[in-house]
Write an enzyme that holds these catalytic residues in place. Sequence first.
Site, PDB file in Angstrom:
ATOM      1  N   CYS E  34      30.524   0.051  25.442  1.00  0.00           N
ATOM      2  CA  CYS E  34      29.507   0.807  24.703  1.00  0.00           C
ATOM      3  C   CYS E  34      29.947   2.243  24.437  1.00  0.00           C
ATOM      4  O   CYS E  34      29.273   2.981  23.722  1.00  0.00           O
ATOM      5  CB  CYS E  34      28.189   0.807  25.463  1.00  0.00           C
ATOM      6  SG  CYS E  34      27.541  -0.847  25.711  1.00  0.00           S
ATOM      7  N   HIS E  40      29.498   1.076  17.770  1.00  0.00           N
ATOM      8  CA  HIS E  40      29.192  -0.345  17.576  1.00  0.00           C
ATOM      9  C   HIS E  40      27.714  -0.367  17.186  1.00  0.00           C
ATOM     10  O   HIS E  40      27.124   0.695  16.969  1.00  0.00           O
ATOM     11  CB  HIS E  40      29.487  -1.155  18.841  1.00  0.00           C
ATOM     12  CG  HIS E  40      28.618  -0.787  19.992  1.00  0.00           C
ATOM     13  ND1 HIS E  40      28.791   0.375  20.706  1.00  0.00           N
ATOM     14  CD2 HIS E  40      27.533  -1.397  20.536  1.00  0.00           C
ATOM     15  CE1 HIS E  40      27.873   0.450  21.663  1.00  0.00           C
ATOM     16  NE2 HIS E  40      27.093  -0.596  21.567  1.00  0.00           N
TER      17      HIS E  40
END
Lengths: 135, 135, 135, 135, 135, 135
Positions: E34, E40
């Site tokens: 992450c 993302h």
Amino acid sequence: MKVAVIRRAHFNAAHRLHNPAWTDERNREVFGLCNNPNWHGHNYELEVKVTGEIDPDTGMVVDLGWLADLIRREVEQRFDHKNLNLDTEEFKQLIPSAENICVVIWRILRAQLPEKYDLHVRLYETPRNFVEYPV
Amino acid sequence: MKVAVIRRAHFNAAHRLHNPAWTDERNREVFGLCNNPNWHGHNYELEVKVTGEIDPDTGMVVDLGWLADLIRREVEQRFDHKNLNLDTEEFKQLIPSAENICVVIWRILRAQLPEKYDLHVRLYETPRNFVEYPV
Amino acid sequence: MKVAVIRRAHFNAAHRLHNPAWTDERNREVFGLCNNPNWHGHNYELEVKVTGEIDPDTGMVVDLGWLADLIRREVEQRFDHKNLNLDTEEFKQLIPSAENICVVIWRILRAQLPEKYDLHVRLYETPRNFVEYPV
Amino acid sequence: MKVAVIRRAHFNAAHRLHNPAWTDERNREVFGLCNNPNWHGHNYELEVKVTGEIDPDTGMVVDLGWLADLIRREVEQRFDHKNLNLDTEEFKQLIPSAENICVVIWRILRAQLPEKYDLHVRLYETPRNFVEYPV
Amino acid sequence: MKVAVIRRAHFNAAHRLHNPAWTDERNREVFGLCNNPNWHGHNYELEVKVTGEIDPDTGMVVDLGWLADLIRREVEQRFDHKNLNLDTEEFKQLIPSAENICVVIWRILRAQLPEKYDLHVRLYETPRNFVEYPV
Amino acid sequence: MKVAVIRRAHFNAAHRLHNPAWTDERNREVFGLCNNPNWHGHNYELEVKVTGEIDPDTGMVVDLGWLADLIRREVEQRFDHKNLNLDTEEFKQLIPSAENICVVIWRILRAQLPEKYDLHVRLYETPRNFVEYPV
């Protein structure tokens, strides 16, 4: 390089399955609870599948905004929050079974879709009952 | 006796729809919000369908553990938590539309799958928009 | 004007993947956790697709009540809350893989369905693994 | 500023509802099909809810990777592809009803979770039957 | 007679979990994938729960059209197809974890909602990870 | 050791939101498309949550077969395939909003449920709109 693009949409409506050429008894026998003269209704979930070549400039088969607008204008505005038997031209003479609704939606969209695309429609009457056209 | 076996998988990624041969204005006009220069993203749900004969010794068309590993290694590790435009070779020159991602995944898996199997890929960009290849 | 009608149904059952012609070691190697001699189980979700012409008198391809009853009697009563290997004739000699269960259900229903209809079966073993027959 | 974080997990297993203190007849009467001596099974879907303060340095209540590993190790490895009655210590003497499985999972996880967190467990035995503990 | 009304909505966005006060190494260690510097993204599903008395004249707790418009204007237009870290004021200084996004949405909506209503927000980052505020 | 047991059920029905004390114009203004004089309809999904102590002899809070029968008899047979405004006593004078239907179902079931149990009802009018009572 043909790819299929599927867009889901939604409308809810009341309907009644009834064949006016038959007696009430025959209608109840064939259509059961769906023959209720006071109507019942469903949340219809619709999947519109458009198949065609990927445009190399956009990476897309069809503009999804255009397709969503088409479905909104031609299907949702026509059928959403309507009584299919009473409020729509399409089902004044035609029994609004899931099968017939699916074919009618296909014809409406087919008339608006450029010829280069193939078109398939799936219609959920409930999460457990659904239909597809063409096969 | 051919049976199709479908395995679902998942990855999430950032992307941007942008054609560098076009002006910014033209890009915004065609791709709308998806052209955001700062990216946006999706949870991609993938369905990989492998079709073949049932092996009478195992009752199986394909070893599902092997298939799940293949998808993990070739698709999830390549694309999960990535920026498709910046972090992957596949979309350096190719617009990462759902259509193109679906075809690229098909090619990657096709190269690893024994010839005796047929392969189809369905990719959900959102629960309401999805694509299939081949058709 | 052929339309496909799909009905979902449900059963849950225990099973074990095991080939009695093989050693225990070979079975564990091929089937992994699914070879557990004490069984494991699934909620199987079933989609039965019946394809045929719309009857203009009813607007329907097949009477959905009749189809639901057929599935209840022939599939659910036979397999629901059963050990597929021990409690059913069908899987006494046949490995109850998802692939084989799907083909067996197709054969059972095919024998009861009028010839004019086409029949396809999709079986979910889990939400992430499912099979289809015929392809 | 307390936030709840929910993580879904999955296992499938065989089980049988049976009270050894009762006659077979009484067992069949109370547990019906779930009393099948040859077992049946389910895909269990699990939701583990952990409630606590957001850590301002991470923006997170709990490390989701750590939580997923905890569930994998303590719940999935213990129960997945098992016969709950035969293969697990927890249900050797305790009826593996959804209610009891839910409470057992809560106790297992509670013992591993720092005291500062609250814990709730929801367990789906089927998509239509599920339980929650504590209430 | 208090009833809760829940409305689902949707937006998709890119984000990155990163604490600028830490080294890159510490960030990678805590946030893992992450922390990807190239972002993302996710399809965020939102459930907004408004609790209040039923108005006897309308049978409703809150006008659902008004609530849907509020969510569209205040949440979807603000976050949909955005990079949460770069494109929004709310997450310029605040880590856009699911927990923080959920609290931020609650505060935005709370400021627009009449005091007589209670408000709860559930946010799905993926179908397997979601958060709730307040608890 | 209190556990909550939730059972899902389903019915579909037609309805109209209309306050006879108001002018037609005021009704259209407040209820919009839901005021269609020719009705519309929904697939209602129902979750009935019963909370109580686990019976140590059965491992169960409530006999799920008994609960399913109660819901079938008291809710599904009363409302399924009906016009809520015309065909049911409950909504002759009461606007059949999701909120009111939820409270009515709670009252019907509460009257049949032993006092030792707590009862909560969640009703989905569509997958994106749902209500809960009590809160």
